[in-house]
Design an enzyme around this catalytic site. Structure first.
Site, PDB file in Angstrom:
ATOM      1  N   SER A  62     -17.638 -19.108 -22.513  1.00  0.00           N
ATOM      2  CA  SER A  62     -18.112 -20.476 -22.696  1.00  0.00           C
ATOM      3  C   SER A  62     -19.859 -20.400 -23.422  1.00  0.00           C
ATOM      4  O   SER A  62     -20.473 -19.754 -22.725  1.00  0.00           O
ATOM      5  CB  SER A  62     -18.150 -21.353 -21.553  1.00  0.00           C
ATOM      6  OG  SER A  62     -16.851 -21.220 -20.917  1.00  0.00           O
ATOM      7  N   GLU A  92     -20.610 -19.683  -8.119  1.00  0.00           N
ATOM      8  CA  GLU A  92     -20.025 -20.589  -9.029  1.00  0.00           C
ATOM      9  C   GLU A  92     -19.173 -21.912  -8.377  1.00  0.00           C
ATOM     10  O   GLU A  92     -19.187 -23.180  -8.574  1.00  0.00           O
ATOM     11  CB  GLU A  92     -19.045 -19.901  -9.905  1.00  0.00           C
ATOM     12  CG  GLU A  92     -18.202 -20.688 -10.909  1.00  0.00           C
ATOM     13  CD  GLU A  92     -17.430 -19.461 -11.991  1.00  0.00           C
ATOM     14  OE1 GLU A  92     -16.999 -18.438 -11.579  1.00  0.00           O
ATOM     15  OE2 GLU A  92     -17.286 -20.051 -13.002  1.00  0.00           O
ATOM     16  N   SER A 137     -15.119 -12.085 -18.436  1.00  0.00           N
ATOM     17  CA  SER A 137     -13.675 -11.967 -18.706  1.00  0.00           C
ATOM     18  C   SER A 137     -13.347 -11.040 -19.755  1.00  0.00           C
ATOM     19  O   SER A 137     -14.242 -10.991 -20.756  1.00  0.00           O
ATOM     20  CB  SER A 137     -13.070 -13.404 -18.859  1.00  0.00           C
ATOM     21  OG  SER A 137     -13.061 -14.037 -17.711  1.00  0.00           O
ATOM     22  N   GLN A 165     -21.897 -16.253 -19.569  1.00  0.00           N
ATOM     23  CA  GLN A 165     -21.207 -15.215 -18.605  1.00  0.00           C
ATOM     24  C   GLN A 165     -20.375 -14.417 -19.406  1.00  0.00           C
ATOM     25  O   GLN A 165     -19.155 -14.860 -19.702  1.00  0.00           O
ATOM     26  CB  GLN A 165     -20.680 -16.066 -17.475  1.00  0.00           C
ATOM     27  CG  GLN A 165     -20.135 -15.191 -16.571  1.00  0.00           C
ATOM     28  CD  GLN A 165     -19.098 -16.105 -15.605  1.00  0.00           C
ATOM     29  OE1 GLN A 165     -18.766 -17.000 -15.745  1.00  0.00           O
ATOM     30  NE2 GLN A 165     -18.749 -15.599 -14.361  1.00  0.00           N
ATOM     31  N   GLU A 214      -4.286 -20.436  -8.164  1.00  0.00           N
ATOM     32  CA  GLU A 214      -3.495 -19.500  -7.530  1.00  0.00           C
ATOM     33  C   GLU A 214      -4.490 -18.385  -6.720  1.00  0.00           C
ATOM     34  O   GLU A 214      -4.432 -18.086  -5.643  1.00  0.00           O
ATOM     35  CB  GLU A 214      -2.590 -18.846  -8.459  1.00  0.00           C
ATOM     36  CG  GLU A 214      -1.392 -19.571  -8.873  1.00  0.00           C
ATOM     37  CD  GLU A 214      -1.743 -20.636  -9.973  1.00  0.00           C
ATOM     38  OE1 GLU A 214      -3.035 -20.311 -10.724  1.00  0.00           O
ATOM     39  OE2 GLU A 214      -1.139 -21.477 -10.155  1.00  0.00           O
TER      40      GLU A 214
END
Ligand SMILES: Cc1cc2nc3c(=O)[nH]c(=O)nc-3n(C[C@H](O)[C@H](O)[C@H](O)COP(=O)(O)OP(=O)(O)OC[C@H]3O[C@@H](n4cnc5c(N)ncnc54)[C@H](O)[C@@H]3O)c2cc1C
Lengths: 392, 366
Positions: free
Chosen positions: A146, A229, A114, A111, A362
């Site tokens: 990853s 996810e 990020s 993926q 968060e």
């Protein structure tokens, strides 16, 4: 509608014709073609439109026959995130091309979301995709990817229109990780190994036929991926004491030396929370099966992260001197994230990532507060501003 | 593995019916007013819930004259009563009907079911389902003598099921509270919406219901503890809902307080806790409805260990996020807090349930 008995019969018919002890890949391909891969997928794409809940029936039948599985832990992003996104947003050609080798594990997925400047604020990402004839030329840097070192394909979000506000100028692609213009560099982690990577996209040409969804619709497609996810993380079908709590419980049973009164109460508290969280995940799956997905996925992910961290820390304390040691700091490139099969120090360090990967705790709390409880959204100053004018 | 953690349509229908009655007849301001009156319980409401909706003998088998439903349905009723902190003799009734069911006795079920005869069970309210059973009441010449403290719903009870030990072992007896030889002393409760008191028997007339009280009491306590977990979920859900509502309307620093992340995150965590509590409470109700006794014990211990603390947390967070208003008498939060804290002690604290889990899943102490 398909029921458990029908599925069992279908598996038995299949096993009568295919030797589970024969060639692994041939067996898996045939299983896919027989619609016994992921039963909730459409016919022709590895499934038979059955309720998702019935997957366990099929898996159990195959396991009982000693058949090879598709090693789901090796392709978590492919199975949990890429596949449902391709199913929902892909064209017929894309589905036909990608889903079978994805399911059999012949092609691993990663993926590319990020970036150094865009983690929680994913929509701020800067990787550019510029149209050039039938292709897109992609330039940028991704990070914390990853298993990029194992992957054949990536799901990629890139900016196709820097003049649009940040959520509106994104497009979503399938990127070939074996392209020579894709450079994967290992990023060593706190565990010592390199499970994730930096990925440099140096003018990678991606045919437009590998775009998922409309141009500029990348954010909606990515949201679909992220929903899956969370369900994937919360939805693992596991039995009592199957996770980290099982490891600690076994240690407790096997070694009376580790037992103290204070530790006993902590163990029991953790046991209760682990079992309660497992049941919450089971309830989530039952909701999914009857078609009313609840937002419990986020709750399960929150609880799972916190618990894994607490249990793994507690385990080191229980072990005393042994808890001071670490198995091996050599940089390695792992095949999977395997909590229960590794040593306690690894568990402790790797669990720290659980509250960061797949959305931080968060951010998940914000999601619950706003989408479930309807509380006011965070104050946003960046929503309607063209992306290129945003401070970075 | 066929545990069903969702609600069936029948259960949702039952929930709406109970909720409708409670909305019309059990407004929280009236509950508060009632607390200080001579009639802290609303027995007229109870007769409606029992007589019209059948909640009192809901989980009693039809052969014994009950509603023939299961603990799953009873638990849904408990959730609604918990949301409303309804001042009705529910818990005593659950104990009594579960005991009568376990004893196979149809005796006063019809009247209990109609809500005309309130019945409770003489066990201390803090007794855990696995606690050793050694009643303080003795059978002497066919009558009962002894004292039992913390008997729930005692003030309004017409009948009490009493475990008592005589020469033939520990049996379960039934006494009529109007008889001479039956004394009742109410205790001022922390939980204003749930009453209890001390039962004094001095040569009270009694009729035997079950020759061996032990399995009957265990089953009654286990059922009631499981149902209590559902009540705690309902209470927690209400605390969360009403707090979310409040933080949407209260302005400080020029913003709704619900727009501050420190507040949002606490409520998000509470919501996660309520979701988790709901799963464990459904698991307990389902296990009590099914047949496996060992699974039911574990499921109830787990439900109690989780839901008791979560309900207290919910009431405490609710108070904190309401600020000064939450500390006032006229705001009903204290009713929820009193109920939550008392329920945490009821049928054993979470620590007791964790100790039981340790035995059941073989995680021994030192
Ligand atoms: C083990 C691991 C594997 C990963 N694998 C992948 C992968 O395969 N592919 C991929 O694309 N990404 C991957 N990631 C990246 C991951 O998705 C991001 O790290 C994550 O989204 C957080 O972004 P960030 O690291 O930039 O932190 P930041 O967004 O910079 O956050 C830093 C801190 O600020 C807090 N914060 C940020 N915004 C807010 C807010 N609005 N309100 C409150 N707090 C806030 C965060 O919660 C965090 O505590 C992986 C990460 C880890 C740890």
């Amino acid at each position: 509608m398909t029921d458990a008995a029908e599925l069992r019969a279908a598996v038995r018919d299949f096993l009568a014709e295919h030797d589970p002890g024969g060639d692994r890949l041939e067996f898996l391909r045939a299983r896919f073609d027989a619609g016994l891969a992921w039963v909730n997928y459409p016919a022709g794409l590895g499934g038979r439109d059955a309720p998702r809940e019935l997957q366990t029936v099929v898996d159990a039948e195959f396991a009982a026959a000693g058949a090879p599985d598709n090693a789901p832990s090796r392709n978590g992003i492919g199975l949990g995130m890429a596949a449902p996104t391709i199913l929902r947003f892909g064209t017929d050609e894309q589905r036909a091309r990608y889903l079978r080798p994805l399911w059999t594990g012949e092609e691993i997925w990663c993926q590319l979301f990020s970036e150094p400047g865009a983690g929680s604020d994913l929509a701020a990402l800067a990787t550019r995709a510029v149209r050039d004839g039938d292709d897109w030329v992609v330039e940028g840097q991704k990070v914390w990817t990853s298993f990029a070192h194992k992957a054949k394909w990536a799901i990629l979000v890139a900016r196709s229109d820097p003049d649009a506000p940040k959520h509106k100028g994104l497009s979503y692609f399938v990127c070939d990780m074996t392209d020579p213009n894709v450079e994967v560099r290992p990023l060593r982690q706190i565990t010592g190994e390199a499970e994730f990577n930096e990925v440099f996209l140096n003018g990678v040409r991606i045919p437009d036929s590998q775009r998922l969804g409309e141009i500029g619709q990348g954010w909606q497609v990515a949201m679909g991926t992220l929903m899956n996810e969370r369900v994937a993380i919360g939805g693992g079908n596991t039995g009592r004491e199957s996770g980290m709590i099982g490891v600690v419980a076994r240690e407790w049973r096997d070694d009376p030396e580790v037992r103290t009164p204070g530790a006993h109460d902590r163990l029991l508290r953790l046991w209760v929370e682990a079992e309660a969280t497992r049941l919450t995940g089971q309830r989530l799956r039952q909701q999914l099966a009857v078609g009313t997905p609840g937002p419990e996925g986020s709750a399960v992910k929150l609880a799972f992260s916190r618990l894994n961290q607490e249990i793994s820390g507690f385990e080191l304390e229980l072990l005393g001197e042994q808890g001071l040691s670490y198995e091996d700091w050599t940089q390695r490139r792992p095949e999977t994230v395997d909590f229960t099969g590794r040593d306690p120090g690894y568990r402790y360090l790797r669990a720290k990532g659980n509250s960061i990967e797949g959305g931080t705790s968060e951010v998940l709390r914000n999601v619950i507060a706003e989408r479930v409880l309807g509380l006011p959204p965070e104050i946003r100053t960046d929503k309607d501003v063209p992306w290129k004018e945003l401070p970075r | 593995m066929s545990t069903d953690l969702l609600y069936t349509e029948v259960e949702e229908d039952l929930r709406s019916a109970v909720r409708r009655v409670l909305r019309d007849r059990c407004e929280v301001s009236s509950v508060l007013a009632r607390c200080e009156s001579d009639e802290p319980y609303d027995l007229a409401l109870w007769r409606t819930l029992a007589g019209e909706l059948g909640v009192a003998a809901l989980a009693v088998p039809e052969e014994l004259g009950g509603g023939g439903a299961g603990v799953r349905e009873l638990a849904v009723v408990a959730e609604e009563l918990g949301r409303a902190v309804a001042p009705v003799p529910f818990l005593g009734t659950v104990l009594a009907t579960a005991a009568l069911t376990a004893a196979g006795s149809a005796d006063p079920i019809a009247e209990i079911g109609a809500g005309t005869l309130v019945t409770t069970l003489a066990v201390g309210l803090t007794t855990a389902p696995s606690a050793p059973i050694s009643p303080a009441v003795r059978v002497e010449g066919g009558t009962l003598t002894g004292t039992v403290t913390a008997v729930v719903d005692l003030e309004v009870a017409d009948r009490v099921l009493v475990p008592a030990t005589g020469p033939d072992g520990t049996g379960l007896y039934i006494v009529d509270t109007a008889d001479s030889g039956v004394g009742r002393t109410p205790v001022t409760p922390l939980d204003l919406t749930r009453r209890f008191g001390t039962l004094d028997l001095t040569g009270a007339q009694a009729r035997l219901v079950a020759a061996d009280a032990t399995p009957v009491l265990r089953r009654a306590l286990l059922t009631a503890a499981g149902v209590l977990a559902a009540e705690q979920v309902g209470l927690a859900q209400h605390s969360l809902d009403s707090t979310v509502e409040y933080v949407q309307t209260r302005y400080q620093f020029g913003r709704r307080i619900g727009s501050f992340q420190a507040v949002k995150h606490r409520l998000a965590d509470l919501w996660s806790g309520v979701s988790t509590a709901r799963a464990t409470s459904r698991n307990a109700a389902d296990a009590l409805t099914g047949g496996d006794a060992g699974e039911a014990e574990l499921a109830v211990a787990l439900g109690q260990a989780y839901c008791s603390d979560l309900a207290v947390l919910a009431a405490e967070e609710s108070l904190q996020l309401h600020g000064g208003i939450g500390m006032t008498w006229e705001h009903p939060i204290h009713l929820y807090l009193g109920r939550a804290k008392s329920a945490q002690l009821t049928f054993g604290t979470p620590e007791r349930h964790r100790a039981r889990i340790a035995e059941l899943v073989d995680l021994p102490g030192v």
